[in-house]
Structures are given as structure tokens and as C-alpha cells.
Design a protein around this motif. Structure first.
Motif, mmCIF file in Angstrom:
data_model
loop_
_atom_site.group_PDB
_atom_site.id
_atom_site.type_symbol
_atom_site.label_atom_id
_atom_site.label_comp_id
_atom_site.label_asym_id
_atom_site.label_seq_id
_atom_site.Cartn_x
_atom_site.Cartn_y
_atom_site.Cartn_z
ATOM 1 N N TYR A 84 76.440 -4.251 25.105
ATOM 2 C CA TYR A 84 76.179 -5.184 24.002
ATOM 3 C C TYR A 84 74.690 -5.520 24.036
ATOM 4 C CZ TYR A 84 81.402 -5.691 24.439
ATOM 5 O OH TYR A 84 82.482 -5.298 24.255
ATOM 6 N N GLU A 128 72.600 -6.229 21.589
ATOM 7 C CA GLU A 128 72.168 -7.278 20.720
ATOM 8 C C GLU A 128 73.052 -8.631 20.672
ATOM 9 O OE1 GLU A 128 73.073 -4.562 18.011
ATOM 10 O OE2 GLU A 128 71.320 -3.304 18.599
ATOM 11 N N ILE A 160 79.056 -6.962 11.051
ATOM 12 C CA ILE A 160 78.103 -7.396 12.017
ATOM 13 C C ILE A 160 77.711 -8.772 12.339
ATOM 14 C CG2 ILE A 160 75.401 -7.143 12.100
ATOM 15 C CD1 ILE A 160 75.488 -4.511 10.128
ATOM 16 N N ARG A 187 79.023 -10.084 16.008
ATOM 17 C CA ARG A 187 77.824 -10.373 16.868
ATOM 18 C C ARG A 187 77.333 -11.567 16.872
ATOM 19 N NH1 ARG A 187 75.167 -5.662 15.586
ATOM 20 N NH2 ARG A 187 77.200 -4.474 16.064
ATOM 21 N N HIS A 199 72.592 0.240 7.122
ATOM 22 C CA HIS A 199 72.909 0.274 8.712
ATOM 23 C C HIS A 199 71.709 0.885 9.592
ATOM 24 C CE1 HIS A 199 77.132 -0.403 7.753
ATOM 25 N NE2 HIS A 199 76.787 0.499 6.608
ATOM 26 N N ARG A 234 71.441 4.823 15.078
ATOM 27 C CA ARG A 234 72.041 4.606 16.399
ATOM 28 C C ARG A 234 71.847 6.104 17.186
ATOM 29 N NH1 ARG A 234 72.986 -0.803 16.775
ATOM 30 N NH2 ARG A 234 73.956 -1.647 15.297
ATOM 31 N N GLN A 258 79.260 -2.460 21.512
ATOM 32 C CA GLN A 258 79.408 -3.324 20.597
ATOM 33 C C GLN A 258 79.056 -2.486 19.240
ATOM 34 O OE1 GLN A 258 75.394 -5.254 20.996
ATOM 35 N NE2 GLN A 258 76.066 -7.071 19.994
ATOM 36 N N ASN A 259 78.538 -1.374 19.141
ATOM 37 C CA ASN A 259 78.303 -0.763 18.031
ATOM 38 C C ASN A 259 79.342 0.297 17.600
ATOM 39 O OD1 ASN A 259 77.719 1.669 19.108
ATOM 40 N ND2 ASN A 259 75.651 1.534 19.023
ATOM 41 N N GLU A 311 81.341 -0.169 14.616
ATOM 42 C CA GLU A 311 80.728 -0.525 13.407
ATOM 43 C C GLU A 311 80.349 1.164 12.767
ATOM 44 O OE1 GLU A 311 76.101 -0.858 12.600
ATOM 45 O OE2 GLU A 311 76.993 -2.168 14.133
ATOM 46 N N VAL A 312 80.241 1.879 13.659
ATOM 47 C CA VAL A 312 79.902 3.374 13.523
ATOM 48 C C VAL A 312 81.230 4.012 13.106
ATOM 49 C CG1 VAL A 312 78.997 5.625 14.338
ATOM 50 C CG2 VAL A 312 77.937 3.666 15.105
#
Lengths: 935, 503
Positions: A581, A583, A638, A642, B166, B169, B175-176, B179-180
């Protein structure tokens, strides 16, 4: 050549009656006609035949899908009339045609399809004149085409087996496709002429209204299309879709919808608009879409010059909305459909209208469901909630509509309203555990309505076994409610009571659902809050086994390790968590603290710098005018996943205000103030305010946060090299609404005020930022709160390094954003202390407390200063208050001990020191409550 | 993995490498004909440890990078399977096996988030507004629209961003990840119509598995793979639902409805409002529709039926439309009831006689008989206006209203507030005195019609009183009063119309 031109008065009257379907008047008119001229007899036969046939069809309407039955005794007379008219051959050419068409229709009604086709072949439909034809004749031609199509469908091409198109031999396949094409052509022509007929009929009707006083008798609005016209209008696209011919079907739909609407076609348009939207949503995707103005991928073969250009199509110019995506077109169609469905909402509740209500509800809810699909796909929950709000006139006792409204409100962030609507949903469907759980989620999250939350959670628990898998969730929910209540409680006994209850509930949840990592995690968190560190470690490990990359579990593990003073291990865990993580600001704050502890302040400052970089890359990327809530799925992904998680703790080191502040973070987002700036952005470059320095603002507004400027590089001084930035004035006075706090303060309402304080803080900065009319308000506050916190963290590191100048520069950056934050004031006090300015420090602390009277750290510092000033009893009072607020703050106990010692109360002092010692042994580097608690 | 499959895949790998640029598009078109290739590739992806996985992923990425739509779609069809491989590997904490799949997915993502010039792509769409004309409608035909805040804000056409911009990456992190993946599903959904039924089935399976693994329902579905729970986000589920919806309507009824149920089940447990919202809507909208199962050659058929065009709602039901012109009464609302009820009211009014009747005043006089139903409406309205009223005491129960100009002018203001016509027949509304007379004339003409069409004049020897029963006088100037009361048998010289034998 038409009847209109040659018509005597009587003929005009006959034409009118035929056009207006007033068949009952025909016999009388025919009598008058025959009286005038004997040669009119044939015409009379034709009219009588027509009127009897039409009357029969009106009384015995053909149902869609039903085949006509054989010869009917009632139609014998019709046949006699028509045969008479045809046989004698005295009729004018166009009347003869009409007679043939009627005869063919009769044949169809009696099931003699071949005969019908014979009649049509004699007439040659394509040659019939449409321009200037009387209205009734248009209808007749349209019906004729439709009937011809129906007949062709009934009669196989060559062999009877061919009706099944897939089993035909290759040789006859060609015949089949030709036949299919012919059928479709018939229907399409029928549909076009039918539309023309309806347009003309309405024109005639309108001019009639203008020219003469309203006629008695049936009004023309009553007009119904009847079987043949309905078939003609719709059968073509039905066949297209049946054959999987999406392109042509969609093309046909669009043609019909583009025709100028008439009153009679309104229902048809509503249905077709909905059906087209359905197809756009279910059968198309962005890549296979073509706009209605483009040519379809395959060109329709229907190019008959005699038929073209008759129906009035709309003239569209560039100014009209042009769609370039299937969702857009679907949305437009659905909005049109919705407006019509809404208009037909049956409002009366009397039992006789039950059926009507059901019909209107059904047609509306189909539209609303499709709207939900279209808007949900694009993340437009705000708009969706408004649409569904309009559906509420249908919603009496209709669970589905209520529930969808509640969900859309929830998704749009309108939490308070959503909770109220959910209450109604629970009433309508008391056995569904999901609904009260959704309500609890709102109550403990954005709303912070803990009492209501408790109530909803109890509903789930009361369902007992019926709630099945949701039972554990129910215990989890009530545990969270108690846990938050414990944090809010001001009395120690209440706090402990709630903590016990919370622990019990989490244990229940965990035993009911041992594979749920959340249950184990919250149990661990609750144990940690009550300082049962080893037990907490056990459960957090369990949670991590179930869900290895859960960020909160990892964070808790690190804090627990820090409580056991294993700072290096804690730092390792944090770094591991950060690799997953990177961010997450929450983790980074803890990292700063731990680094300052283990690796020295330089490392910590580097982390602060890194945080600023992350912040910048994050919020620079998002379009400034588009950072509003609900702008898009992914944006929100997002923002919510987060940042909001990180931002539920605006008071980074202050356990008391953690939970109370989170609701205000949310409530500002959903407040009307921020809504105008939400999802919409217009197709123009976002206005960039002139880059002026915040500190050059007029002196009256020295502390106005200037959001747009912060992310730009020139305004982010490197925290590592903060000399004396020239643009940071040191204001001697921060203009606060209340004057310096009085020394005696009642603390019975401590927590209420602390909640209020954080809200006031937000409201004030919001007002301040809205004062700047030139710069529009840029979305929710949380990015700016994050930034302010980063600066405060850096300041704290500098304070730890005894560098007051740098610390003060960092604090000023935060103060530019949130001038009235108690954290900023507290930090300023610390800097003053560092400079040896005891009086100034005292003033800052007092100001901080005037904003947030329960800020424990400020109280502790103030107590110490008062101690230094030898005002022991006042110092003792402040520190005792602080202990009341947070009984686990070991440094407060320590200071209290010192004050008591100075006063000569050795016994009490010893007790305090012992407590402090004991607490210190289990104290984490940052309070456990910085980890957000949400369902 | 069979040697034959391996051969097919290896041939495919080598063929593309030697392909000249000019032949790419014909090659892309010819891919469809390689029947054995696609199943073989599915096998390669499913068998994580296959040696072929890495070159296959590489080639799929090359396909995507070529920019040729058909080749891109060829790669996209494997997306659900690739996603499942990635997610199951990450759940099993086995990062090494999915390295090349991760690289492929990130590669596609990084290609898709930028436009041709390398700028961050922002996906947006126009929110249509009914207040702007479109190819399908004229705003005027829609009628008045609710003036909500949103409606006003959206008055102009507005473009709304639904995805982007976006960040590039380099690696997947916890975390992502979603999203991806959500963005990748968005790309997949944009090409849904080109996806094969195998790909749609794979999407449905992916959805089911992601949602039920580690939950009690896994036993019910008898899926034996990984049994750890996978984290999901609401947005990811919404994208899955979009794909499932398409699959459901295009032949994959069984798998699709199972998948939809599983996603809804998970959304309930996670309390995701967005996914619940869209999922519920799809379920409810498909309830009525008969879905055709995938019985022959993956027929994707959406059926429509011929629907009746006439309104199915009975004419006398009160609908939003029918009460649109309705003015709600503010005070002492009385429902428009039977004539008897109105009669009662007029009797109550008996004896109320405004004082200011003088000979020097020339008022517009409105006389309305009380005995015809439509006229009652008018009578009642008049009374509401308090323009003064009096009901004669005779058995005819006629009521006459006499108004003086002064009284009227005094009451004009009142009447503006209080004139409320309770009528669904859209009697013209009046705010001022002049429009009142118009109102009266409208009422009058209606009654005229009724009498003319309904009652044929019985005979010529009416009494004056009887004539007055059907009289409705509209007087704009002239003599000060008109009273059809029985003791006034002589009629006033006013513009009055009498229905009787003379018509």
C-alpha cells in the motif's frame, strides 16, 4: 382524381366519417347517397361492406399471435357487398382498388391467405398514390401492406416444411431469404405509411379543431390503431430481432422514433424507446455501437423511391444532441421513456384502479431498472438518485423501488436520507438482514449516529438464526457501535462498560464466523485499545492468516509491536505493508514516528518529503474540477479506498477526535456546499487561478486556504531545507472567534464539544475558502487535510530535532490551509516552548483548547507550563481533566504525578507515577484508534 | 496438456513472429478459422506451470500492442481467464507463478490509459438532457420537467468523466490491484459484442469464484479450488455485473444467472450499495423477460414482442398527467362531490347578500343556474371567490349571484388567492374579474353543449322560470342586476342566452 377534389358535400362527409372511423354513420349516409344517383349504388356497396367489416373487427378484435379463424357467418354479408361492388365494375379506379383491398382483408380475416394475396396482386400496392390521398386511404394502404405481410408469413414458399427456415435445403434457401425480404419490406412499408397516416390524421384533426367548434361524438384521441396497423408498425423489427439481425432491427427502431410524434404513437414511442434502450444496454457495447446519424454497418435494402420522404422525419441539425456511445443513447431514450411513464402514473388508490396501478407501476419500474443499469455502469449515482426520487410516486408499499432509492442515495453519498429510506425498507421487508446492516454501515460511518446504529444492529441480532450468515455481521456491527461509543464516552465507567460490551460482541462475531478476518481484526483492535497487548497480537495474527494483505491488520500489528517496544520489528512490518500500500498515508504517518524513533529524524524527514511527492502525484493527476465525489467509479475507487481511509483520522495523534472528526469529513462531502462542484465538468479547460502567493492576500484574510496553489511545485518547499521562507509571515494573532479560554471550564460536555470543535474547524475553513469567489471550491476537503497533516508531521520531526525555524515554516504551511485547526495551534505552542517563549506557548495552547477543549496533548502541555509557572492547583485541574478524557495517556499521568509531588502530595504522586509507568509499558507509538473502524 | 494442443500453440507463436507488417490484418481475420487454437490457449492459461505460458503472454501482449482491433479483441477474450489466474495466484500467495500474467495485464493497462499522443486518457460521456432537442424528441413534447437542483445543473449538456485519468503502474500491489483490474474489465466490457461465448462463460465463472471463495456458498456451488476469501471492491463488482448482464442476455442464461446471484450474495455480505443497486436492477428487469438459452450455435438473440399501442390505463384513473392542470386548493378544500352536496353548500349560503347594491353601479353580472351539474362547478367556484352569493328560497333551488363592481374590486385580491377551480376538465382559471367572466362563459358554453346534445327541447310553452333554469347569462355591460328568481319573471336586458323552444 381523388375523392377530395371531386367531392360533393355528401362525399366529403363520407370521407370524414371513414377517416374518423365513424362506421355507425355510414349506412345513413349511404342511404342519402343512393337517393341521389343510381350509379352510386356500387360505391354504396363498397361503403357498406367496409363499414360492416370494420364494425365486425371492432367488436371481435384479432389478438396478437392468434390466427384468424375460418369463414364467419357474420361476414357473409360483407362478402356479398364487396363482391357486388367489384363485379359490376362501375366503380372509379381508386374505389375499385379500395374494394379489392377490403376484399383481401376479408379473405385474411377468414383465413384464406392465398385469395388475399391474389387480390393484392391485382391491385399493385406499390403504385398507389400516397401524396394527397385522403387520410382513410393511407390507413387502408398501410393495413394492406401489413395484411400482405401476414399472409406471406402464413404461406410457405414451396413446400410446407419450409416454414422452418433452418431446415430448408440449399436450393430453396434462396427462395426463403427472398420471401423473408419480401415480408419485411411489406411490414416496413406498412409501418412507414401507418406513421404517415397518423401524422396526417392528427393534422386533419388539429385543423378541424381550429376551424369548427369541437364536434360532438367520439374525439379523435380515442383512436386506436387496431391489429393490422400495430402489426405493420412493429412486426418488421420483431422479425429482425428474431433472426438475430440486430443492426437492421435497431435501424428500424430509430426510424420509427425519428418520425414526428403524434398523439396516437405516444405509447408506441414509449415502448419502442424502452426496447431500443434495452437492446443498446443488453446487446451492444461501446465498440459495436454506431450513432443514429451514421450509416449502419449494413445498408438496408429498402430503397423504394415512391415511398421515400413521405413520413415527416425530424430535421436535425448540429445543435441537436449527438450521441456517440450506446449508454448515452440508451440514457436519452430512457429519459424520454421515463417522462412518459411518469406521466401515466396512476395516483388514485381506489380498488377499481388496482389493475391500472399495476400496469403503470410495471411499465415505470422497467424503465427505472434500465436507468439504474445505464447510470450505474457509468457511476452516476447522484443523477440516479434524483431519477429514482421521481419514481417515488409509484412507490407506495413497493419494496423494490424503495430499496433501489435507498441504495442509490447511499451510493451518491446522501447518507442521512439513505438511512431514513432504509428504515422504510425495513418496515416493508422486516426479514432481510442486509437492510439494517446497510443502515448500520451508514450510521457508524459517515453519519456517526451511534444510537440509531445500535438500534439497527440489534434488529439483525434479534433475527437470530434466520439471519444466517449475516448474524456474525450483526454482532460485528454492534461491536463497532459500542467500540465507537466507548471512544466517545466521557465518563470512565461508561467507557469501560462499552468496551466490555464491544469485546463481547466481537468475540461472538468471531466465534460465529471464524473465517472472517474482520471479526478477528476488530477483536484484536478492541483488545489493543483496552491494552491487552498479547491477546491482541494473537488475534491480529489470526486475521492476517485469513487475509494476508489486509492493510488495517498489518497496521495494527505494527502498533502492537511498538507497544511492546519492538520498534524495529514494527518498522519492518510497516515497510512491508507499504510495499503493498505505497500510497497509504495512515501507514506513512506511523512510519514517520517509528523512523524518528529508530533511525533518527533525517530518515523521518525523508519520509515526509516522500509523502508530499505522493500527495502531489495523486492530486495533480485528477482534474481539479473533477475531484468531486461520485464523478466516476474509478475516481471514487481511488478517493474512497485510499484517501478517505487515510482521512478518517484528521487528528493524527489524537485518539479522542479521531472518530468524531470522521463524520464531519464525510458530511462536508455530502453537504450541499460541495455538491455543485461535484461530478460535472464542462468541456473547457479548467480555469486556472493566477498563481499568487497565499500570503500576499489582503491582511484581513491571512489564513485562507488556497487549495489550487498548493500542489504546484513552487509552493512546496522542501521540508529538508526550510530556511526562513520569506513568504511566511508569522501572524501574532490568529483571528479566532472566541477569545482566549477562561481557566475554569466545565467538562461535563467534553466530548460533545470536541465533536463540535472539529466540525467548526471544517466549517470555518470551508467558509474561508468559499470567500474567495474567484477560485471555485475544489471538491472535498480531505486532500487538503492530508496535506496539512503531512506538514504537521514534518513540523513535529523538526521540533524533535530542536529546529524551531523549520518547524515553524512547516506549521505555517498547514496553517495556510487550516488556520483554526487545534493541531496547528498546538504545534505552534510547542514551537514557542522550544524557543523558550513560555507565555506565548501558553497563549497558543489556550487557543487550541478554546477550539477543541478535549485535546489531551494540549492539556498535558498546558498543565506542564502551568506547573513551570508554579500555578499548581490550576495545573492539577487541567491534568485531571485530561486524564478524565483519556485515561490511557501515560505522559499525562506522569505530569500529574509531578504536579502532585510539587504540591507535596507524595502518596498520590506515587500512584500517578506507577500508573504512568504501567501504561507506558503498553503504549503504542500512535494511538490504536487511528485505525479506522467501519463496517 | 496434449501434444496436439502444444503443437497448435507453438505454431501460432512462430507464425506471428515471421509475419510481415502488411499481412497483419489478413492474419487477424484468419485467426477465427483456427478452431483448435483458442481452447489450447485457454489450457495454457489455466495450467499455470506450463512452459508455454510466458511466450503466450508475451505474444498476447504483442497482439494488443499491434493496435489492430481484431488482434486486440483476440487478446481481450482471454481477459477473464487471466484475471482469475492472477487472483487465485495472489490468494494462494504464490507470486512467482503469475509474473508473466501480471506483466501482460499491466501492459494492457498501461497501453489503455493513454491516448495516441501519450496523454492520460479520460473517458467521459455526455449526460443527455431532455431540455435539449435530440434526434428523438422535442423538449416541448415532453412537457414540464421537475426543476430539481440536478436538472438545473444539468441544463446544459454536460460531460461527465467516468474513468481516468489513471497513473501508470509498474507492479501490482494490494492497493492498486483492483483499480487496475476494474479498468481492464471496463476495456473488456467495451468490446463485449465481439467476445466469444467461451469468453463470456469464463467471465461468469470468474465472477462466481471471486465472490464465493471462502464463503459457505462455495460448498453449495461445489467449487474446489482455492478456499481463501478474495477481497473485492464495489466498482470491480459493478464491472463484472455489466459483463454478466450481457452474457445473460446473449445465450449464457444458466451460468449468467448463477454468476449474478453470486455477485449479489457477496455484495450483500460486503454491504456494497453500488453493486447491489445494479444487480437488483438487472434481476428485476429480467424477471419478466423470457431469456433464450444457448441452444443453437450460440444464438445471441434479444426478443421483442408486438405490444399494444393504446394506453392500457383506463381513462378515468387519476394519473400524473390528468392532474397536471389541477390547482390544489389551499384552504377548506371540499371535494367536488355530487350535486346534492353542492346544493347543501348553496343552502348554507342563503341569505348572504352583499350590501353594496346600488343602482349607480354597473357590474358585470354572472348568473348561473344551479341545476345543471356542470354549472355547479361554476357556481361553486363563484362562491369560492366570494363575489357575493345568494340563493333564492324557492323550490327551484336557483342560485343567483349578483355582484357589484365595488364588491368585486374589493374582492379581486381575494379572488386571486382563492379562486381555485377543482376540475379535471381544465376549466380556464381566472385570477381577475375579467377572466372570471371568461370562466363563466366557458362554463356556459359547456352547459350549452350539454343541453344541446342531450336534452331536446321539450316544448315551446315554457314558463319563464323553467327557461331560467337553463339560462346562463353573461353580462358585461348593461343593467345592474339580473335575477331569475321566480318573483322576477321579467328578464333583464342583458346579453343572455336562453335555451328553450326557440332554439
Amino acid at each position: 382524381m381523388t375523392a377530395r377534389k371531386s367531392g360533393s358535400r355528401l362525399e366529403t362527409e363520407i370521407e370524414r366519417c371513414r377517416s374518423e372511423n365513424q362506421w355507425d354513420k355510414i349506412p345513413e349516409l349511404v342511404r342519402q347517397l343512393s337517393a341521389k344517383l343510381i350509379s352510386n349504388d356500387d360505391l354504396g356497396e363498397l361503403l357498406l361492406g367496409e363499414c360492416k367489416l370494420q364494425t365486425y373487427l371492432k367488436e371481435n378484435p384479432i389478438k396478437q399471435g392468434a390466427s384468424p379463424k375460418g369463414p364467419n357467418p357474420k361476414l357473409v354479408e360483407v362478402r356479398k357487398h364487396l363482391t357486388a361492388a367489384l363485379d359490376r365494375g362501375n366503380l372509379k379506379a381508386d374505389y375499385l382498388q379500395e374494394a379489392s383491398l377490403l376484399m383481401a382483408k376479408l379473405c385474411y380475416v377468414e383465413g384464406e391467405y392465398r385469395d388475399a394475396l391474389d387480390h393484392y396482386s391485382r391491385v399493385n400496392l406499390d403504385d398507389m398514390q400516397l401524396v394527397g390521398a385522403p387520410v382513410y386511404r393511407l390507413s387502408m394502404i398501410a393495413e394492406a401492406y401489413a395484411t400482405k405481410g401476414l399472409c406471406l408469413e402464413k404461406i410457405p414458399v414451396a413446400s410446407p416444411s419450409l416454414s422452418n427456415k433452418n431446415t430448408g435445403s440449399p436450393a430453396s434457401n434462396k427462395g426463403v431469404t427472398e420471401r423473408e425480404q419480401e415480408i419485411i419490406t411489406c411490414y416496413e412499408k406498412s409501418g412507414d405509411i401507418a406513421l404517415l397516416y397518423l401524422q396526417e390524421a392528427e393534422k386533419v384533426c388539429l385543423s378541424g379543431i381550429q376551424n369548427r367548434s369541437p364536434k360532438p361524438g367520439p374525439t379523435t384521441q380515442d383512436q386506436e390503431l387496431g391489429y393490422f396497423l400495430e402489426t405493420g408498425l412493429q412486426r418488421a423489427h420483431v422479425i429482425h430481432f428474431k433472426n438475430g439481425n440486430l443492426t437492421q432491427g435497431v435501424g428500424r427502431f430509430r426510424e420509427i422514433l425519428r418520425a414526428v410524434e403524434t398523439r396516437t404513437t405516444q405509447n408506441l414511442r414509449m415502448t419502442i424507446a424502452r426496447q431500443l434502450a434495452e437492446i443498446l444496454l443488453r446487446g451492444m457495447c461501446e465498440q459495436s455501437y454506431w450513432s443514429p446519424l451514421e450509416d449502419p454497418p449494413t445498408v438496408s435494402p429498402l430503397d423504394d423511391p415512391t415511398q421515400q420522404g413521405h413520413t415527416l422525419s425530424k430535421n436535425y441539425s448540429i445543435s441537436r444532441l449527438i450521441m456517440c456511445e450506446n449508454t448515452e443513447e440508451a440514457l436519452l431514450l430512457l429519459l424520454i421513456s421515463e417522462s412518459m411513464a411518469n406521466r401515466d402514473a396512476v395516483l388514485s388508490r381506489i380498488p377499481e384502479h388496482n389493475n391500472d396501478r399495476i400496469i403503470s407501476l410495471q411499465s415505470a419500474s422497467v424503465v427505472y431498472d434500465l436507468l439504474t443499469i445505464a447510470l450505474g455502469r457509468r457511476g452516476q449515482y447522484e443523477m440516479l438518485s434524483e431519477c429514482l426520487e421521481r419514481a417515488m410516486k409509484f412507490a407506495f408499499e413497493e419494496f423494490h423501488l424503495w430499496y433501489q432509492l435507498a441504495l442509490s442515495l447511499m451510493a451518491a453519498g446522501k447518507s442521512a436520507r439513505a438511512a431514513k429510506v432504509l428504515k422504510e425498507c425495513i418496515r416493508l421487508k422486516p426479514n432481510d438482514p442486509t437492510i439494517p446492516l446497510l443502515a448500520v454501515k451508514l450510521c457508524i460511518g459517515p453519519l456517526h449516529w451511534l444510537d440509531e446504529g445500535e438500534c439497527f444492529a440489534k434488529m439483525v441480532i434479534d433475527m437470530g438464526e434466520k439471519a444466517a450468515e449475516f448474524r456474525a455481521k450483526g454482532f460485528l456491527a454492534i461491536g463497532l457501535v459500542y467500540s465507537l461509543k466507548a471512544t466517545d464516552a466521557s465518563l470512565r465507567s461508561t467507557q469501560e462498560d462499552y468496551q466490555r460490551k464491544a469485546l463481547g460482541a466481537f468475540q461472538r462475531a468471531q466465534s460465529l464466523s471464524p473465517t472472517d478476518h474482520l471479526a478477528a481484526f476488530y477483536l484484536a483492535l478492541q483488545l489493543a485499545v483496552s491494552r491487552q497487548i498479547p491477546e491482541a497480537l494473537g488475534y491480529v495474527r489470526q486475521a492476517l492468516q485469513l487475509q494476508g494483505d489486509d492493510v488495517h491488520s498489518l497496521h495494527l500489528l505494527a502498533l502492537l509491536l511498538s507497544a511492546q517496544k519492538h520498534y524495529h520489528d514494527a518498522l519492518n512490518i510497516i515497510e512491508m505493508a507499504l510495499s503493498e500500500y505505497p500510497e497509504n498515508f495512515n501507514l506513512l504517518y506511523t512510519k514517520v514516528k517509528l523512523e524518528a524513533m529508530c533511525r533518527g529524524p533525517e530518515e523521518a524527514l525523508l519520509t515526509c518529503k516522500h509523502m508530499l511527492q505522493i500527495w502531489k502525484s495523486f492530486y495533480n493527476l485528477t482534474n481539479p474540477s473533477d475531484s468531486g465525489r461520485g464523478s466516476s467509479l474509478l475516481d471514487r475507487a481511488i478517493a474512497d479506498r485510499r484517501q478517505l481511509n487515510a482521512m478518517t483520522l484528521p487528528d493524527f495523534s489524537d485518539p479522542e477526535t479521531v472518530s468524531p472528526t470522521s463524520p464531519s469529513t464525510f458530511s462536508t462531502i455530502s453537504s450541499p456546499l460541495s455538491s455543485p462542484s461535484s461530478p460535472v465538468f464542462f468541456c473547457q479547460p479548467p480555469p486556472f487561478p493566477p498563481p499568487k502567493n497565499p500570503s500576499f492576500l489582503p491582511p484581513l484574510l491571512p489564513h485562507i486556504p488556497h487549495p489550487p496553489h498548493i500542489p504546484h511545485p513552487p509552493h512546496i518547499p522542501d521540508p529538508l531545507h526550510v530556511p526562513h521562507p520569506p513568504h511566511v509571515p508569522h501572524p501574532p494573532h490568529v483571528p479566532h472567534p472566541p477569545p482566549a479560554p477562561t481557566k475554569t471550564r466545565t467538562h461535563s460536555f467534553l466530548h460533545a464539544t470536541s465533536i463540535a470543535a472539529s466540525r467548526v474547524e471544517q466549517a470555518l475553513s470551508e467558509v474561508a475558502s468559499s470567500l474567495q469567489s474567484s477560485a471555485p471550491k475544489h471538491g472535498p476537503l480531505h486532500p487538503w487535510m492530508t496535506l496539512a497533516q503531512i506538514w504537521l508531521h514534518a513540523a513535529e520531526v523538526y521540533i524533535g530535532m530542536s529546529k524551531p525555524a523549520e518547524a515553524s515554516a512547516c506549521t505555517q504551511e498547514a496553517a495556510n490551509l487550516f488556520p483554526t485547526s487545534h493541531n496547528v495551534l498546538y504545534t505552534k505552542g510547542q514551537i514557542a516552548e522550544l524557543r523558550g517563549n513560555i507565555d506565548e506557548a501558553k497563549r497558543w495552547y489556550e487557543e487550541a483548547l478554546s477550539i477543541n477543549p478535549t485535546h489531551v496533548k494540549t492539556m498535558q502541555r498546558l498543565g506542564l507550563i502551568l506547573h513551570q509557572l508554579q500555578r499548581y492547583s490550576l495545573s492539577e485541574k487541567v491534568l485531571r481533566d485530561a486524564v478524565q478524557v483519556n485515561s490511557t495517556a501515560h505522559d499525562v499521568w506522569n505530569s500529574l504525578g509531578e504536579v502532585l509531588q510539587a504540591q507535596g502530595n507524595a502518596a498520590a504522586a506515587t500512584e500517578c507515577f506507577l500508573t504512568a509507568l504501567e501504561l507506558e509499558a503498553s503504549s503504542p507509538i500512535l494511538p490504536f484508534t487511528i485505525i479506522p473502524r467501519a463496517l | 496438456m496434449l501434444a496436439m494442443d502444444q503443437g497448435v500453440v507453438e505454431e501460432w507463436l512462430s507464425e506471428y513472429k515471421t509475419l510481415p507488417d502488411s499481412a497483419v490484418s489478413t492474419y487477424a481475420a484468419s485467426l477465427k478459422d483456427k478452431g483448435a487454437l483458442v481452447p489450447a490457449l485457454y489450457k495454457v492459461i489455466r495450467e499455470n506451470y506450463s512452459d508455454l505460458l510466458e511466450p503466450v503472454c508475451h505474444q498476447l501482449f504483442e497482439f494488443y500492442r499491434s493496435g489492430e482491433p481484431q488482434l486486440q479483441r483476440f487478446t481481450l477474450q482471454f481477459l477473464p481467464e487471466l484475471l482469475w489466474s492472477l487472483l487465485s495466484a495472489s490468494a494462494a500467495r504464490d507470486p512467482h507463478t503469475s509474473g508473466c500474467i501480471e506483466a501482460l495485464l499491466l501492459g494492457i493497462y498501461n497501453l489503455e490509459i493513454v491516448d495516441k499522443d501519450g496523454q492520460s486518457k479520460v473517458l467521459s460521456f455526455t449526460v443527455p438532457s431532455l431540455s435539449k432537442p435530440s434526434v428523438y424528441h422535442e423538449p416541448s413534447a415532453i412537457g414540464s420537467m421537475a426543476l430539481t437542483e440536478g436538472a438545473l445543473a444539468n441544463h446544459g449538456l454536460s460531460r461527465v468523466v467516468y474513468s481516468g485519468p489513471h497513473l501508470q503502474r509498474e507492479t501490482f500491489t494490494a492497493q492498486n490491484r483492483f483499480e487496475v483490474l476494474t479498468f481492464l474489465l471496463l476495456c473488456y466490457n467495451a468490446a463485449l459484442s465481439y467476445m466469444t461465448s467461451t469468453s463470456l462463460q469464463s467471465l461468469c465463472q470468474l465472477s462466481s469464484r471471486v465472490c464465493i471463495c471462502g464463503y459457505p456458498r462455495q460448498q453449495m456451488r461445489r467449487y474446489k479450488g482455492i478456499s481463501t476469501r478474495l477481497t473485492v471492491t464495489s466498482e470491480f463488482l459493478v464491472q463484472l455485473i455489466t459483463g454478466i448482464h450481457y452474457a445473460l442476455c446473449n445465450g449464457e442464461v444458466e451460468l449468467g444467472s448463477k454468476a449474478l446471484d453470486d455477485v449479489l450474495y457477496r455484495s450483500q455480505l460486503e454491504l456494497f450499495p453500488e453493486a447491489l443497486l445494479v444487480g437488483n436492477a438487472i434481476k428485476s428487469s429480467l424477471r419478466g423477460a423470457a431469456l433464450k438459452s444457448n441452444n443453437k450455435e450460440g444464438a445471441r438473440s434479444i426478443q421483442v414482442e408486438i405490444t399494444p399501442t393504446s394506453s392500457r390505463i383506463s381513462r378515468n384513473a387519476v394519473t400524473s398527467l390528468s392532474i397536471r392542470g389541477h390547482r390544489w386548493k389551499r384552504h377548506d378544500a371540499v371535494d367536488l362531490g355530487s350535486p346534492d352536496e353542492l346544493m347543501d353548500i348553496s343552502e348554507v349560503d342563503e341569505g348572504v347578500w352583499p350590501g353594496g347594491v346600488g343602482p349607480d353601479i354597473t357590474p358585470p353580472t354572472i348568473t348561473i343556474s344551479n341545476s345543471v351539474t356542470t354549472l355547479n362547478l361554476g357556481a361553486k367556484a363563484m362562491k369560492k371567490c366570494r363575489l357575493g352569493g345568494r340563493t333564492s328560497k324557492d323550490k327551484d333551488k336557483e342560485s343567483s349571484f349578483l355582484t357589484t363592481g365595488r364588491a368585486a374590486s374589493e374582492n379581486t385580491e381575494l379572488s386571486v388567492k382563492r379562486l381555485t377551480l377543482t376540475s379535471s376538465q381544465s376549466v380556464p382559471k381566472g385570477g381577475a374579474l375579467t377572466s372570471l367572466t371568461r370562466t363563466a362563459s366557458a362554463v356556459f358554453s359547456r352547459s350549452f353543449e350539454q343541453v344541446a346534445s342531450g336534452n331536446a327541447p321539450p316544448s315551446s310553452n315554457h314558463t319563464a322560470a323553467e327557461t331560467a333554469r337553463y339560462s346562463c347569462s353573461l353580462q358585461e355591460e348593461g343593467v345592474g342586476y339580473l335575477s331569475p328568481a321566480p318573483n322576477h319573471t321579467q328578464r333583464s336586458p342583458s346579453i343572455s342566452v336562453h335555451l328553450g323552444s326557440d332554439l
